[in-house]
Design an enzyme around this catalytic site. Structure first.
Site, PDB file in Angstrom:
ATOM      1  N   LYS A 120     -61.369 -26.667   2.572  1.00 36.48           N
ATOM      2  CA  LYS A 120     -61.929 -27.848   3.239  1.00 36.48           C
ATOM      3  C   LYS A 120     -61.450 -29.132   2.581  1.00 36.48           C
ATOM      4  O   LYS A 120     -61.031 -30.078   3.267  1.00 36.48           O
ATOM      5  CB  LYS A 120     -63.464 -27.802   3.206  1.00 36.48           C
ATOM      6  CG  LYS A 120     -64.116 -28.898   4.045  1.00 36.48           C
ATOM      7  CD  LYS A 120     -65.535 -29.188   3.608  1.00 36.48           C
ATOM      8  CE  LYS A 120     -65.545 -30.132   2.424  1.00 36.48           C
ATOM      9  NZ  LYS A 120     -66.901 -30.592   2.067  1.00 36.48           N
ATOM     10  N   ASP A 138     -66.823 -28.627   7.675  1.00 37.02           N
ATOM     11  CA  ASP A 138     -67.947 -28.677   6.749  1.00 37.02           C
ATOM     12  C   ASP A 138     -69.187 -28.152   7.470  1.00 37.02           C
ATOM     13  O   ASP A 138     -69.095 -27.611   8.573  1.00 37.02           O
ATOM     14  CB  ASP A 138     -68.147 -30.101   6.207  1.00 37.02           C
ATOM     15  CG  ASP A 138     -68.685 -31.059   7.263  1.00 37.02           C
ATOM     16  OD1 ASP A 138     -68.734 -30.686   8.473  1.00 37.02           O
ATOM     17  OD2 ASP A 138     -69.063 -32.183   6.898  1.00 37.02           O
TER      18      ASP A 138
END
Length: 223
Positions: A120, A138
């Site tokens: 991420k 997320d």
């Protein structure tokens, strides 16, 4: 959900924020990387409070190394996992200085090899700093995509891979920000604000919350 509906959702989310930017404060690729590492399981607001004190003192890899772990911890100890994050950032900075002359690498493999940098975080840096069409997933993106049926996945990587298949190339550069903001301010985890949602008619969430707001309340709230 079919692709025609997905495209309509993207167009409406785009209308909310034509050119979205991260809410993390930064002025260089290095500052963006450190802020993103710090933001894991922490709000952007909390990270910004830290970096507004940290960056005037140390905003390069070599400067943070001069602080050492104990010195860095004094700046970041108000957020979760601060001890682990401090160790990771110090080790990350050592690698940047030794291997990249303090610069930030612009490829996924090199970024993910840095301590504290997962997929991420790498996606965020590649997208924002280097303008690559990566999609960072997320908790907000994961929730919104699964809740609306836009992109179903058991984990963030499944959702990301599906998004890369479903989202047209021209939308990929900004779409994770659109989903983040929608999840952060409208499609909340516990009480989604379906009554102000501009994709409510396209969303396939079976538990939509339909709250009618009297006109007088709307009028009074606009003053």
């Amino acid at each position: 959900m079919n692709n025609a509906k997905r495209k309509k959702i993207l167009m409406r989310l785009k209308q909310n924020t034509l050119k979205p930017v991260t809410e993390l404060n930064y002025s260089s690729h290095f500052e963006l990387l450190i802020a993103t590492v710090l933001s894991a399981q922490t709000t952007d607001i909390s990270v910004n409070k830290i970096t507004e004190k940290l960056y005037p003192v140390a905003n390069t890899a070599s400067a943070i190394l001069e602080l050492d772990t104990d010195g860095l911890q004094q700046y970041i100890k108000t957020i979760g996992l601060w001890k682990t994050k401090a160790r990771n950032i110090i080790n990350l900075c050592r690698i940047l200085v030794k291997c990249y002359d303090g610069s930030i690498p612009n490829n996924r493999e090199a970024l993910e090899a840095l301590p504290g940098v997962g997929r991420k975080t790498a996606n965020v840096v590649l997208n924002i700093a280097f303008h690559l069409p990566t999609i960072a997933v997320d908790r907000h993106v994961f929730r919104v995509c699964n809740r609306t049926n836009f992109s179903i996945g058991r984990n963030v990587q499944e959702v990301e891979q599906n998004l890369l298949k479903f989202v047209p190339k021209k939308f990929q550069i900004h779409c994770h920000h659109w989903f983040i903001f929608h999840g952060r301010y409208t499609c909340l985890a516990r009480k989604p604000k379906c009554f102000i949602c501009n994709i409510k008619d396209l969303c396939e969430f079976e538990g939509k919350i339909d709250i009618s707001i009297p006109h007088e309340r709307l009028d009074s709230g606009s003053n």
